[in-house]
Design a protein around this motif. Sequence first.
Motif, PDB file in Angstrom:
ATOM      1  N   ASN A 178     -44.975 -40.061 -31.218  1.00 27.93           N
ATOM      2  CA  ASN A 178     -44.030 -40.598 -32.210  1.00 27.93           C
ATOM      3  C   ASN A 178     -44.544 -40.383 -33.631  1.00 27.93           C
ATOM      4  O   ASN A 178     -43.779 -40.067 -34.548  1.00 27.93           O
ATOM      5  CB  ASN A 178     -43.804 -42.083 -31.954  1.00 27.93           C
ATOM      6  N   SER A 179     -45.849 -40.581 -33.829  1.00 25.31           N
ATOM      7  CA  SER A 179     -46.411 -40.387 -35.170  1.00 25.31           C
ATOM      8  C   SER A 179     -46.435 -38.908 -35.556  1.00 25.31           C
ATOM      9  O   SER A 179     -46.216 -38.559 -36.720  1.00 25.31           O
ATOM     10  CB  SER A 179     -47.817 -40.988 -35.235  1.00 25.31           C
ATOM     11  N   PHE A 180     -46.716 -38.031 -34.594  1.00 28.64           N
ATOM     12  CA  PHE A 180     -46.624 -36.592 -34.890  1.00 28.64           C
ATOM     13  C   PHE A 180     -45.203 -36.235 -35.338  1.00 28.64           C
ATOM     14  O   PHE A 180     -45.017 -35.461 -36.285  1.00 28.64           O
ATOM     15  CB  PHE A 180     -46.993 -35.773 -33.652  1.00 28.64           C
ATOM     16  N   ARG A 181     -44.209 -36.786 -34.638  1.00 27.88           N
ATOM     17  CA  ARG A 181     -42.822 -36.482 -35.005  1.00 27.88           C
ATOM     18  C   ARG A 181     -42.505 -37.026 -36.402  1.00 27.88           C
ATOM     19  O   ARG A 181     -41.811 -36.377 -37.191  1.00 27.88           O
ATOM     20  CB  ARG A 181     -41.855 -37.070 -33.980  1.00 27.88           C
TER      21      ARG A 181
ATOM     22  N   SER B 146     -45.719 -27.385 -36.341  1.00 27.80           N
ATOM     23  CA  SER B 146     -46.836 -27.645 -35.426  1.00 27.80           C
ATOM     24  C   SER B 146     -46.925 -29.116 -35.059  1.00 27.80           C
ATOM     25  O   SER B 146     -47.315 -29.467 -33.940  1.00 27.80           O
ATOM     26  CB  SER B 146     -48.152 -27.192 -36.066  1.00 27.80           C
ATOM     27  N   ASP B 147     -46.563 -29.991 -35.989  1.00 23.19           N
ATOM     28  CA  ASP B 147     -46.563 -31.425 -35.676  1.00 23.19           C
ATOM     29  C   ASP B 147     -45.516 -31.754 -34.618  1.00 23.19           C
ATOM     30  O   ASP B 147     -45.750 -32.580 -33.727  1.00 23.19           O
ATOM     31  CB  ASP B 147     -46.302 -32.249 -36.938  1.00 23.19           C
ATOM     32  N   LEU B 148     -44.356 -31.141 -34.725  1.00 21.22           N
ATOM     33  CA  LEU B 148     -43.311 -31.405 -33.744  1.00 21.22           C
ATOM     34  C   LEU B 148     -43.708 -30.865 -32.371  1.00 21.22           C
ATOM     35  O   LEU B 148     -43.449 -31.497 -31.336  1.00 21.22           O
ATOM     36  CB  LEU B 148     -41.992 -30.789 -34.209  1.00 21.22           C
TER      37      LEU B 148
ATOM     38  N   SER C 229     -38.549 -41.401 -26.132  1.00 19.23           N
ATOM     39  CA  SER C 229     -39.302 -40.794 -27.247  1.00 19.23           C
ATOM     40  C   SER C 229     -39.343 -39.279 -27.126  1.00 19.23           C
ATOM     41  O   SER C 229     -39.199 -38.557 -28.121  1.00 19.23           O
ATOM     42  CB  SER C 229     -40.725 -41.368 -27.282  1.00 19.23           C
ATOM     43  N   LEU C 230     -39.540 -38.782 -25.912  1.00 19.92           N
ATOM     44  CA  LEU C 230     -39.546 -37.329 -25.707  1.00 19.92           C
ATOM     45  C   LEU C 230     -38.182 -36.742 -26.065  1.00 19.92           C
ATOM     46  O   LEU C 230     -38.093 -35.681 -26.702  1.00 19.92           O
ATOM     47  CB  LEU C 230     -39.911 -37.017 -24.255  1.00 19.92           C
ATOM     48  N   GLY C 231     -37.117 -37.417 -25.669  1.00 22.27           N
ATOM     49  CA  GLY C 231     -35.779 -36.945 -26.026  1.00 22.27           C
ATOM     50  C   GLY C 231     -35.577 -36.883 -27.529  1.00 22.27           C
ATOM     51  O   GLY C 231     -34.957 -35.935 -28.044  1.00 22.27           O
ATOM     52  N   ASN C 232     -36.102 -37.865 -28.255  1.00 24.02           N
ATOM     53  CA  ASN C 232     -35.990 -37.854 -29.725  1.00 24.02           C
ATOM     54  C   ASN C 232     -36.699 -36.639 -30.321  1.00 24.02           C
ATOM     55  O   ASN C 232     -36.229 -36.043 -31.298  1.00 24.02           O
ATOM     56  CB  ASN C 232     -36.578 -39.137 -30.299  1.00 24.02           C
ATOM     57  N   SER C 233     -37.831 -36.265 -29.731  1.00 26.46           N
ATOM     58  CA  SER C 233     -38.561 -35.096 -30.243  1.00 26.46           C
ATOM     59  C   SER C 233     -37.818 -33.805 -29.934  1.00 26.46           C
ATOM     60  O   SER C 233     -37.776 -32.887 -30.765  1.00 26.46           O
ATOM     61  CB  SER C 233     -39.971 -35.064 -29.652  1.00 26.46           C
ATOM     62  N   PHE C 234     -37.242 -33.696 -28.747  1.00 23.73           N
ATOM     63  CA  PHE C 234     -36.414 -32.528 -28.443  1.00 23.73           C
ATOM     64  C   PHE C 234     -35.246 -32.433 -29.428  1.00 23.73           C
ATOM     65  O   PHE C 234     -34.890 -31.348 -29.894  1.00 23.73           O
ATOM     66  CB  PHE C 234     -35.881 -32.613 -27.015  1.00 23.73           C
ATOM     67  N   MET C 235     -34.651 -33.576 -29.756  1.00 22.95           N
ATOM     68  CA  MET C 235     -33.528 -33.584 -30.694  1.00 22.95           C
ATOM     69  C   MET C 235     -33.979 -33.100 -32.071  1.00 22.95           C
ATOM     70  O   MET C 235     -33.284 -32.313 -32.732  1.00 22.95           O
ATOM     71  CB  MET C 235     -32.955 -34.999 -30.788  1.00 22.95           C
ATOM     72  N   ALA C 236     -35.159 -33.533 -32.511  1.00 28.96           N
ATOM     73  CA  ALA C 236     -35.675 -33.101 -33.813  1.00 28.96           C
ATOM     74  C   ALA C 236     -35.907 -31.596 -33.825  1.00 28.96           C
ATOM     75  O   ALA C 236     -35.629 -30.916 -34.822  1.00 28.96           O
ATOM     76  CB  ALA C 236     -36.973 -33.840 -34.133  1.00 28.96           C
ATOM     77  N   ARG C 237     -36.396 -31.032 -32.701  1.00 36.47           N
ATOM     78  CA  ARG C 237     -36.628 -29.590 -32.673  1.00 36.47           C
ATOM     79  C   ARG C 237     -35.312 -28.825 -32.648  1.00 36.47           C
ATOM     80  O   ARG C 237     -35.203 -27.749 -33.242  1.00 36.47           O
ATOM     81  CB  ARG C 237     -37.492 -29.211 -31.464  1.00 36.47           C
TER      82      ARG C 237
ATOM     83  N   LEU D 287     -45.610 -32.050 -26.814  1.00 37.17           N
ATOM     84  CA  LEU D 287     -46.658 -31.867 -25.811  1.00 37.17           C
ATOM     85  C   LEU D 287     -47.232 -33.211 -25.365  1.00 37.17           C
ATOM     86  O   LEU D 287     -47.371 -33.473 -24.161  1.00 37.17           O
ATOM     87  CB  LEU D 287     -47.765 -30.983 -26.386  1.00 37.17           C
ATOM     88  N   THR D 288     -47.586 -34.079 -26.311  1.00 41.02           N
ATOM     89  CA  THR D 288     -48.194 -35.359 -25.942  1.00 41.02           C
ATOM     90  C   THR D 288     -47.192 -36.252 -25.217  1.00 41.02           C
ATOM     91  O   THR D 288     -47.555 -36.964 -24.270  1.00 41.02           O
ATOM     92  CB  THR D 288     -48.731 -36.087 -27.186  1.00 41.02           C
ATOM     93  N   GLN D 289     -45.932 -36.212 -25.626  1.00 43.70           N
ATOM     94  CA  GLN D 289     -44.943 -37.069 -24.968  1.00 43.70           C
ATOM     95  C   GLN D 289     -44.585 -36.550 -23.577  1.00 43.70           C
ATOM     96  O   GLN D 289     -44.272 -37.338 -22.683  1.00 43.70           O
ATOM     97  CB  GLN D 289     -43.718 -37.202 -25.869  1.00 43.70           C
ATOM     98  N   LYS D 290     -44.646 -35.250 -23.385  1.00 42.46           N
ATOM     99  CA  LYS D 290     -44.481 -34.715 -22.026  1.00 42.46           C
ATOM    100  C   LYS D 290     -45.607 -35.221 -21.122  1.00 42.46           C
ATOM    101  O   LYS D 290     -45.381 -35.611 -19.970  1.00 42.46           O
ATOM    102  CB  LYS D 290     -44.487 -33.189 -22.056  1.00 42.46           C
ATOM    103  N   ASN D 291     -46.829 -35.207 -21.653  1.00 42.80           N
ATOM    104  CA  ASN D 291     -47.959 -35.716 -20.884  1.00 42.80           C
ATOM    105  C   ASN D 291     -47.777 -37.185 -20.540  1.00 42.80           C
ATOM    106  O   ASN D 291     -48.109 -37.630 -19.436  1.00 42.80           O
ATOM    107  CB  ASN D 291     -49.262 -35.526 -21.659  1.00 42.80           C
ATOM    108  N   ALA D 292     -47.251 -37.955 -21.487  1.00 46.05           N
ATOM    109  CA  ALA D 292     -47.017 -39.380 -21.237  1.00 46.05           C
ATOM    110  C   ALA D 292     -46.033 -39.577 -20.086  1.00 46.05           C
ATOM    111  O   ALA D 292     -46.244 -40.405 -19.192  1.00 46.05           O
ATOM    112  CB  ALA D 292     -46.498 -40.056 -22.506  1.00 46.05           C
ATOM    113  N   VAL D 293     -44.945 -38.817 -20.102  1.00 48.85           N
ATOM    114  CA  VAL D 293     -43.942 -38.925 -19.035  1.00 48.85           C
ATOM    115  C   VAL D 293     -44.536 -38.508 -17.695  1.00 48.85           C
ATOM    116  O   VAL D 293     -44.321 -39.167 -16.663  1.00 48.85           O
ATOM    117  CB  VAL D 293     -42.706 -38.063 -19.384  1.00 48.85           C
ATOM    118  N   ASP D 294     -45.307 -37.424 -17.694  1.00 50.26           N
ATOM    119  CA  ASP D 294     -45.879 -36.930 -16.434  1.00 50.26           C
ATOM    120  C   ASP D 294     -46.896 -37.900 -15.854  1.00 50.26           C
ATOM    121  O   ASP D 294     -47.025 -38.020 -14.625  1.00 50.26           O
ATOM    122  CB  ASP D 294     -46.541 -35.565 -16.659  1.00 50.26           C
TER     123      ASP D 294
END
Length: 1258
Positions: free
Chosen positions: A660-663, A673-675, A702-710, A680-687
Amino acid sequence: MLGAGEQLRELAITVAQLLDCSAKDIPFTLFPKDGDVVSPCSSILVTVRRGKWKISDLSASRVLGPRGPTTEPQGELEDATNQGHSALSRYRKHGGKRDLQRSIEAFQRALNSCPLEHPCRAAAQANLAIAKSIFCQVEDAYVSLEVPLQLYCNALAARPVGHFDRPSTLIQLAAVHFAVFERGRDAVEQAQAEALLHEVMEFSSTESHENRAATLMLQLHAGRKVDFVQADGELSVEQDSTSRLTDEDLRILSNQLLGRFGRSGDLADLQQAIAIEEKLVRSTPVWDDRYRTGLVNLGLALLYRFKRLGELSDLEDAISRMKHAVDLTPNGHPDKQVLVTNLGTCFSNRFLRLEELRDLEDAISMHRDAVELTPHGHYYKYGFLGNLGNCFRARFVRLGELSDLEDAISRYRDAADLIPHGHPDKPHCLSNLGRSFFVRFERLYELGDLENATSMLRDAIDLTPDGHPDKPALYSSLASCFRARFERFGELSDLEEAVSRYKDAVDLTPDGHPDKPIRLNDLGSSISTRFERLGELSDLEMAISLHRDAVNLAPRGRLDKRICLHNLGDSLGVRYERLGKLSDLEDAISMLKDAVDLTPPGHPEKSAILNSLGISFDTRYWRLGELGDLDGAISTLRDAVDLTPYGHPKKPAYLSNLGNSFRARFQHLGELSDLEAAILTQKNAVDLAPHGHPSKPAYLNSLGNSFMARFERLRELSDLEHAFSTHKDALNLTPHGHPQKPVRLNSLAKSLRTRFERLGELGDLEEAISMLREAIDILPHGHPDKPICLNDLGSSLKTRFQRLGELTDLENAISMLRDAIDLTPQGHPAEPSYLNNLAGSLFIRFERHKELRDLEKAISLYSDAASAPFGPTRDRFHASQIWIKCAQLIRHWSLFHVYSAAITLLPQLAWVGLSLTRRYSELRHSVDVVREAAATALDLGFPEIAVEWLEQGRSIVWGDLLQLRSSYEDLTSAHPDHACRLRRLSSALEHASATHERSLSALSEQIQNPVQIARESLQQEADKHRALAIERDRLLQEIRGLPGFERFLLHKEFSQLRRSAHSGPIIILNAAESRCDALVVLADVDHVIHVPLPHFTFKRSAGLLNKMKSLLGHARVVPCDDRKGSPTTRRGVGWESLLSSLWNGVVKLVLDALAFSIPGSLSRIFWCPTGPFVFLPIHAAGFYDTQHSLPGYKVSDFVISSYIPTLSVLAPSPNPSAEPSGDLRLLTVRQPSSDGLFRLPGVHKELDHIKDSRKYLA
């Protein structure tokens, strides 16, 4: 305390039972009624009164009453006395100060109800004196010991020599005198105490308890020259060699004192017991078995004192004594396993204090030996198994090895199987097993473990009698199970049950108990959770109050203190989220920092506290917009992740928070690179989160929010589909009634709306609106997430209006967006975005109805958004751009102000902590703003402001580079330390920036395998670059607070800028859509010479630029050997037209304004072009046909032209008196070839010619 003829209690007993006790010399025991407490007394006289029954029966009762009849009703006196003794007994058992206060109040009522001549008055005075003297010593208020002294003296006066209770009154009065002596070293007090004790010995038999007690007190206080407790924590006791007490007497007395300490917790009993045991150990030969016994008893007593006072020296001494006792005990001795387990317990306590793993290993070794030495079926076997299980569980908590937890459960099971039902220790074994099941549930999230834990803890509570000291801990553990079940299933009844059980635990834990802080903390956490569910602010206030009490009660250095600080910080952070008070957030960060500082490296709790601190930094970033907070959040959260081993149940949460902070940093700086790091870190969290984990939906969201930002950055449809999919999974896994349900509805709705905007499926938009309405309906008024849901619903309704044209949608959108702003606390970083959305909706309505007030209101909202000192810079700059467009429609009075706001934001967009590539990218779309701002300033008659804005807006990157290389002479003279720090930081920042740029270039050339390593290195360099930039910004703020340096390194005013024209006129050429102008700056003229270019427009300048590109394109196809400078006809015609247009439309007007009318003077002139002017050959402007061959038709006939990017590059030296260097130094760069272009054949020859010319000039 009772006197002669004073009634203690009435009870029924048969005469036969009474006579049987008397005949067999069996001590008479007075059993209290249920809930009643009897204080010990020195003597008792029983009188028998015949009942009214005529038939004697074993079941018949007799009443024991006072000696001699009394006609006075006992009433208030008896009730108050009973209440006082009950409260005092509770205090002695639990240590609750409130019970001591109650006992004083009750005894005072009893004394007040006694007339002066009442036979019980002396007893009432003595009772009150006991409670008062205890209170004075607890409060360390020895001055007020005068009150109990006077009470005892009055009681003694009523008990003459020969009275049954005079000896005990003398002893207690002597004890108070000794207490006064210990404080003030008044020899009179000591003499009075000794005299009272000698009277006891004189008038009591040698074998009486009073005589022996008086003897012991005299010996303990004989010849004392130092305090009762020395500096090293040990008692100073010098025994008289003529003591009449035998060693056996002392052993009995010591055991009694230790037993009474265990029951009442009176520290004085423990201190006396330690003093006696130390004397016995010194006086007993080593070969005597009683020496070993004395070592054990002394070790246990020291361990008790350590637990009570926390002095580490006591624990070290206890370990030393226990080790000695174990070494003296031969293998096979029946007591060996007991001594070994006691030593293991000491090691366990030292581990809890110092957290040294070797102590825990030693404890495990000792307890394992004790288990192996104890045969199956032995009475102590189950206890030794339980101790070993405790150590395994502690090692699991420390190291996270699941095998340790399995070993703990196995030992607890064995212990529970060995202990029979009905055994008083059965509840303890069940509780240990239940707690271990709960710990395993927290690790593996197997629901069966949670059910087993709940069941066993319930059984343990049912088997534990009321009043048992273990009851509060059992309630607390059961409450944790209910709370975990609430987090799993979301059933409010489970949370209410947890709160209730935590309350029971707190209420049953006396004040002063070492577990009181952590139980207050747990209750506060559960009530805070209830606030998050129900939104009742009173719950949050209660939680914070409980956490504060816990922090205040927890001694520094204990784990409890860190936990309590941690949870208090979290609760304050929650209140900030609700109320928006920045002081709450600052206090939260302060508490969490203290918790981190108190936690040693490697401690398993460190990562959790770092995680909370990182979240708080992230929250403060969103409030204040300070990038330093965001970098601090990422650094702290990264530490939390790194300290947490894989397999730890909290690892996914820490990874998700870091993502979340990287995003957030991507949203601030735009670095892709931050996104990527966030995803990457949020995928690891889910896994890593197991199926059924209560937080898995949060990680998915949170992972969905990062995909949306990208997707919003790269517009890749696959990212949008991933966002939709993960948001949908998050919502489906969230139970109904969960407090985060509205947030996840909102996230999925945003994905649907975005998909509608991309694919045009109206069903997506309709579903999004439906979900947002549901989210708003669920959220209570005042919830911090309500504004964002209202904002998104308003945006969705606006989008539907734009699709369907239904005016009600637009009106509803405006209403929702207004509500979102009204509910957003002042200073919230999302406020500029909400203001933009509402302004956009009002502008749409203006376009529909042409109501000027809608446009006026939109302009006002855009103004508020652009001028806000908080929120993302992009949102604010975007607001300024739309504000400009709206203001231009009606030539609004705010146009000048909006350009000022926009230009002020440019340095923040192109912050010095970004890479050069990123800085230029951010500025690419803002260059037009600067030129149009200058044109507006000229329209309004402010040419000097136009120059300032052009300089400020066009020299951001270049100006920053010059600042990094500045020497800061003025600052050095006034504040050399600040100047030195600034030079050091500036140099490091310049170096870091260059290193970062080189790494960016090198990354693209990396082969596949080392790419990840290169990226990690690049990230480290970027982090260092940002950290230096943040530190430099803070230092600049500090410098600007110094007198005379308020505008240090800020943009220059015109009075400073005109000094750059010291070597000749500077002509700024500005090309805007609305007009083109030349601005002449002269060093000795305090105003700008404004030269309008009425026949030269932006369109014409762009046309000339295209024409020049065409001409250059033709030049590229000319063979290399033809490039000798001679023009062709085609080239000549083209260039002549271009250069003559520049002469007529621009240069001739400037030269006329400067009165350069005579050719040949060749004055120096500096051109500072903007827009298309940058690429046009101003220095070659003129007529080149045969008709204009005479001088006077070309710029080169009048001036020598030079180009500058900004005025600052010509700024005069701040130290003009410095002697010029005699060395002529010249930098030349040769580039004979360029990609895609023909090679220049004469470059090397030209460079040689320059070198020769330099030698001539030198």
